[in-house]
Scaffold this active site. Structure first.
Site, PDB file in Angstrom:
ATOM      1  N   ASP A  95      -2.555   6.097  -4.877  1.00  0.00           N
ATOM      2  CA  ASP A  95      -3.515   7.102  -5.337  1.00  0.00           C
ATOM      3  C   ASP A  95      -2.965   7.961  -6.457  1.00  0.00           C
ATOM      4  OD1 ASP A  95      -2.977  10.029  -3.462  1.00  0.00           O
ATOM      5  OD2 ASP A  95      -1.753   8.224  -3.295  1.00  0.00           O
TER       6      ASP A  95
ATOM      7  N   PHE B  94       0.833  -1.200   0.000  1.00  0.00           N
ATOM      8  CA  PHE B  94       0.000   0.000   0.000  1.00  0.00           C
ATOM      9  C   PHE B  94       0.868   1.250   0.000  1.00  0.00           C
ATOM     10  CE2 PHE B  94      -2.154  -3.256   2.522  1.00  0.00           C
ATOM     11  CZ  PHE B  94      -3.458  -3.248   2.049  1.00  0.00           C
ATOM     12  N   ASP B  95       0.452   2.261  -0.741  1.00  0.00           N
ATOM     13  CA  ASP B  95       0.936   3.604  -0.498  1.00  0.00           C
ATOM     14  C   ASP B  95       0.338   4.064   0.829  1.00  0.00           C
ATOM     15  OD1 ASP B  95       2.052   6.162  -0.913  1.00  0.00           O
ATOM     16  OD2 ASP B  95       0.205   6.862  -1.864  1.00  0.00           O
ATOM     17  N   GLY B  96       0.910   5.130   1.402  1.00  0.00           N
ATOM     18  CA  GLY B  96       0.436   5.584   2.702  1.00  0.00           C
ATOM     19  C   GLY B  96      -0.631   6.658   2.626  1.00  0.00           C
TER      20      GLY B  96
ATOM     21  N   PHE C 292      -1.433  -0.835  -4.201  1.00  0.00           N
ATOM     22  CA  PHE C 292      -2.445   0.214  -4.303  1.00  0.00           C
ATOM     23  C   PHE C 292      -1.806   1.581  -4.068  1.00  0.00           C
ATOM     24  CE2 PHE C 292      -4.735  -3.571  -2.675  1.00  0.00           C
ATOM     25  CZ  PHE C 292      -5.602  -3.754  -3.734  1.00  0.00           C
TER      26      PHE C 292
END
Length: 314
Positions: A283, A167-169, A281
């Site tokens: 954004d 995951f991105d943060g 994932f």
């Protein structure tokens, strides 16, 4: 592992909703739909009804999650097929599911209508699709969702008994609060804010609750040596000193990451390939486009201009 973790997921499993085009490689068929219309598409699908569909971007992670379920025990993970296909065209999808041995038994087929209303109806925790409107609607309704990119060029069969999710943060696992500070005050203001709030946990972002539930699954398969069959990584453009708030937030949530990569200005794709992510994932579309060459990747819609940097390294 604790008995309460097993009972919790047995009573309310981790539910993944996935579209047929995210599960399988239906890009040729989709081109026919876009260029020639519904009738030509339906005719092609019926002609290929007994032809097994190739694996799509979301196939590997779904397959690995389902393999965590234990025989003769209520499932920890359920996968629901959500498709804009008509019921008449559902046979090919389930034929391919049966061929690959996926434990997917349920689904909705809406004949072209939006899938959005059925995501809360099925109590979906994560929705994977190639349809941007359905993904945006799912996120607006509070469900973790991502629009998948194309399958990576090569599929590696590493870590066969594990599932590795990255995951991105900010604006993915965590809220976009710090992004807003960066946009309003620039990098110096952002770094000052993060240092001053290093011990203050961030609020959950669109994937925060999904990660918390995934962590319960991780805990079920956690061995005495601290290694789990469910491996979680945070891969973020943050670096020191802004890294501390990430770690303190994960501590406060009780959701430790197995790996954290504070990459600064470096591209994420090679780090993700080294981690062996079965899905990632982010954004920002540029990170998804780069990563999707090497690992399955999904874009999490957010409020950002895709061409502007979000929290660059200091």
């Amino acid at each position: 592992m604790t008995g309460s973790d097993r009972e919790l997921l047995s009573e309310k499993p981790l539910r993944i909703g996935i579209s047929t085009r995210a599960l399988f490689d239906l890009e040729e068929e989709h081109r026919v739909l876009s260029e020639q219309g519904v009738q030509a598409y339906a005719s092609l699908q019926r002609d290929r009804e007994s032809t097994v569909i190739k694996k799509g971007t979301g196939f590997d992670v779904v397959d690995r999650l389902l393999k965590l379920n234990e025989p003769d025990y209520p499932p920890y993970v359920e996968v629901i097929l959500l498709s804009r296909n008509s019921p008449d065209l559902s046979l090919r999808a389930f034929h391919s599911i049966d061929y690959y041995g996926l434990a997917v038994k349920t689904g909705s087929f809406t004949s072209g209508r939006s899938l959005a209303p059925f995501i809360p109806a099925w109590e979906i925790d994560l929705f994977l699709s190639n349809e941007a409107d359905d993904v945006k609607a799912a996120i607006a309704a509070g469900t973790a969702a991502a629009r998948l990119g194309p399958p990576p060029r090569a599929r590696e069969g590493r870590h066969e008994d594990e599932v590795r999710i990255a995951f991105d943060g900010d604006a993915v696992v965590f809220s976009p609060e710090s992004d807003e500070i960066f946009k309003e005050q620039g990098l110096p203001g952002f770094l000052k804010h993060e240092v001053e709030n290093a011990t203050k946990p961030m609020d959950v972002g669109p994937f925060g609750n999904f990660m918390k539930k995934l962590s319960i699954l991780r805990n079920i398969y956690l061995r005495d040596d601290g290694v789990s069959r469910v491996r979680i990584a945070i891969v973020t453009a943050r670096n020191a000193p802004a890294h501390a708030r990430v770690i303190n937030t994960l501590r406060a949530w009780g959701t430790p990451a197995d790996e954290a990569h504070f990459v600064g200005r470096r591209e994420k794709s090679t780090i993700l390939a080294a981690f062996g992510a079965h899905i990632f994932f982010d954004d920002q579309e540029k990170h998804v486009v780069g990563a999707s060459q090497l690992v399955p990747s999904g874009h999490v819609p957010g409020p950002h201009d895709p061409d502007l940097p979000i929290i660059p390294a200091g």
